[in-house]
Design an enzyme around this catalytic site. Structure first.
Site, PDB file in Angstrom:
ATOM      1  N   SER A  21      14.800  22.593 -14.612  1.00 56.66           N
ATOM      2  CA  SER A  21      13.606  23.388 -14.894  1.00 56.66           C
ATOM      3  C   SER A  21      14.052  24.739 -15.426  1.00 56.66           C
ATOM      4  O   SER A  21      15.069  25.280 -15.009  1.00 56.66           O
ATOM      5  CB  SER A  21      12.796  23.573 -13.615  1.00 56.66           C
TER       6      SER A  21
ATOM      7  N   GLU B 176       9.678   9.355 -16.203  1.00 57.03           N
ATOM      8  CA  GLU B 176       8.285   9.767 -16.402  1.00 57.03           C
ATOM      9  C   GLU B 176       7.796   9.388 -17.803  1.00 57.03           C
ATOM     10  O   GLU B 176       6.676   8.911 -17.993  1.00 57.03           O
ATOM     11  CB  GLU B 176       8.156  11.275 -16.188  1.00 57.03           C
TER      12      GLU B 176
ATOM     13  N   HIS C 115       0.830  -1.215   0.000  1.00 53.00           N
ATOM     14  CA  HIS C 115       0.000   0.000   0.000  1.00 53.00           C
ATOM     15  C   HIS C 115       0.864   1.264   0.000  1.00 53.00           C
ATOM     16  O   HIS C 115       0.415   2.315   0.442  1.00 53.00           O
ATOM     17  CB  HIS C 115      -0.960   0.042   1.191  1.00 53.00           C
TER      18      HIS C 115
ATOM     19  N   LYS D 256      15.685  22.401  -9.413  1.00 50.58           N
ATOM     20  CA  LYS D 256      15.055  21.152  -9.831  1.00 50.58           C
ATOM     21  C   LYS D 256      16.006  20.178 -10.527  1.00 50.58           C
ATOM     22  O   LYS D 256      16.904  20.571 -11.247  1.00 50.58           O
ATOM     23  CB  LYS D 256      13.882  21.447 -10.793  1.00 50.58           C
TER      24      LYS D 256
END
Ligand code: ARG
Length: 474
Positions: free
Chosen positions: A293, A306, A172, A299
């Protein structure tokens, strides 16, 4: 506008403005007809397969005496010249010749003249495209297996270095029990191993040659389909001519294996994304596999992970597309099947890119072992070990041990400490027979080392699985 329902033997004299099948046609097709019909923009990717098939076919026609050996030699010389043009990027791919098969044949006519027209004896574009596409999918399966093995090797190398590196195991996405990072990575080695097996199975099933089925009913010429099959590396020819030209389940099967592999990649990609967050801080990726970024200078984003997570949509979409193309199609060939190629090419392009990127990321990543070890002990992750200790040392039934442990966790939570820091007096308040020995199982490293069952997370077990896989991949 009239539409050819099936190919007639192409005219060796056909040239620009006159379709290969145009013998009975007096007018050119409408521009729109050509626009919807043309496939050379994408089926040019079958050029190498088309030439290999033509060479094997011409050789067989000659050895069977269907065409003369002089004609066969001329055809082979022409095909070789075309191969050279393709390698040099000089082959003229032309829309007016519709697809790769007629482009090659038209060029052959330009190079060697009317003899070229003998190549299409005992053959149709229907069995020709079935052959070319099958060869392409077979190669795609082979390439994918190689890439899966490369990814497994990258995972194995990290797993070996981190067979004993502690991390939390989750259910979970909540801390469950400590495991090792090596063990976690080896779970993916198992998944990608099954993926490779699925591609190998699909390959074995598809490895039959459809060439010689001709348009749909077979050929009246004394062809030797077994010889052609052997020349092209197939185990045997397909056994039913209608099925040969109209089945694409070999591609559906490969796309289904691709979809499952892509879902596995997406799960690993998702874990990389999570592990990379400062909140988790489990791993770092170098500049090679991250991006910055344009506005937030701090970043470091795991874009490749992704995108790998996202591309599963394309792959499954390709499977769905081809399943819809094939659904309800009457036997035998229908032009619908021309729509088999784009989704299949797209799916394998995406999958192969993702496999390469994932192998790169796995090799590139560095685990933050201190942070992982600290997290491995958090969240009362050794509660099950305490319950097991109560069973083994005090002979409590597991349910009761579970209850006592729950009370210990509650007490530790109240005191704001981990289980391993709960004073013995607190534990003895729950069951007076508990002794100092209990602390030996409350450390995450002890918990992990104790899980010696086959396939468990104990470092020795993990190392045994790594050794087994290294042997398998050799
Ligand atoms: N370009 C066609 C395809 O990809 C080749 C087969 C054409 N056959 C035909 N009867 N029109 O399916």
């Amino acid at each position: 506008m009239s539409i050819p329902s099936d190919e007639d033997p192409p005219s060796p004299t056909a040239g620009a403005g006159q379709n290969m099948w145009g013998g009975r046609f007096s007018a050119k097709p409408a521009d729109l007809m050509q626009a919807i019909n043309v496939s050379i923009g994408f089926d040019r990717r079958l050029a190498a397969q088309d030439l290999a098939g033509s060479r094997a076919h011409a050789a067989m026609l000659s050895s069977q005496g269907v065409i003369s050996s002089a004609d066969a030699e001329e055809i082979q010389r022409g095909l070789e010249a075309i191969e050279g043009e393709m390698a040099a990027g000089a082959f003229p791919f032309r829309d007016e010749y519709e697809d790769i098969h007629m482009n090659v044949e038209a060029r052959l006519a330009e190079l060697i003249g009317p003899t070229s027209g003998r190549l299409h004896t005992a053959r149709s574009r229907n069995d020709q495209v079935a052959l070319d596409f099958r060869l392409w999918v077979r190669e795609a399966c082979d390439r994918t297996v190689d890439q899966l093995v490369a990814l497994q090797s990258a995972l194995l190398a990290q797993a070996e270095a981190h067979a004993a590196t502690l991390m939390p195991g989750f259910t979970h996405l909540q801390p469950a029990q400590p495991v090792t990072f090596g063990h976690h990575l080896m779970a993916y080695v198992e998944m990608f191993g099954r993926d490779a097996a699925r591609f190998r199975d699909a390959r074995a099933r598809m490895n039959e040659s459809p060439l010689g089925a001709a348009a749909l009913a077979g050929s009246p010429f004394p062809i030797d389909r077994h010889a052609v099959a052997a020349a092209l590396g197939f185990d045997r020819p397909t056994a039913n001519s209608l099925d040969s030209v109209s089945s694409r389940d070999f591609a559906l099967e490969a796309l289904s294996a691709a979809t499952i592999a892509a879902t596995h990649l997406s799960r690993l990609a998702e874990e990389i994304v999570i592990w990379m967050t400062p909140q988790f801080g489990f791993i770092n990726l170098t500049d090679a596999f991250t991006t910055g970024s344009s506005i937030m200078p701090q970043k470091r984003n795991p874009d490749a992970a992704e995108l790998t997570r996202a591309k599963v949509g394309r792959v499954l979409g390709s499977f769905t597309t081809l399943a819809m193309v094939m659904k309800g199609l009457p036997l035998a060939y229908s032009k619908d099947m021309q729509e088999d190629k784009v989704p299949t090419f797209e799916a394998f392009d995406a999958l192969q890119l993702c496999l390469a990127a994932m192998a790169g990321m796995v090799a590139d990543l560095t685990p933050n072992t201190a942070r992982m070890a600290a997290a491995a002990g958090a969240g009362f992750s050794t509660a099950t070990d305490l319950a097991d200790w109560l069973v083994r040392n005090l002979n409590l039934p597991f349910r009761q041990a579970h209850h006592v442990t729950g009370a210990a966790v509650k007490r530790a939570e109240t005191l704001g400490v981990g289980l391993e820091d709960l004073p013995l007096s607190e534990l003895q308040a729950l069951d007076s027979r508990i002794t100092e020995g209990v602390y030996e199982v409350l450390a995450p490293s002890a918990s992990v080392a104790s899980r010696m069952s086959y396939g468990g997370t104990a470092p020795d077990q993990v190392r045994a699985q790594i050794a087994r896989w290294k042997e398998l991949l050799r």
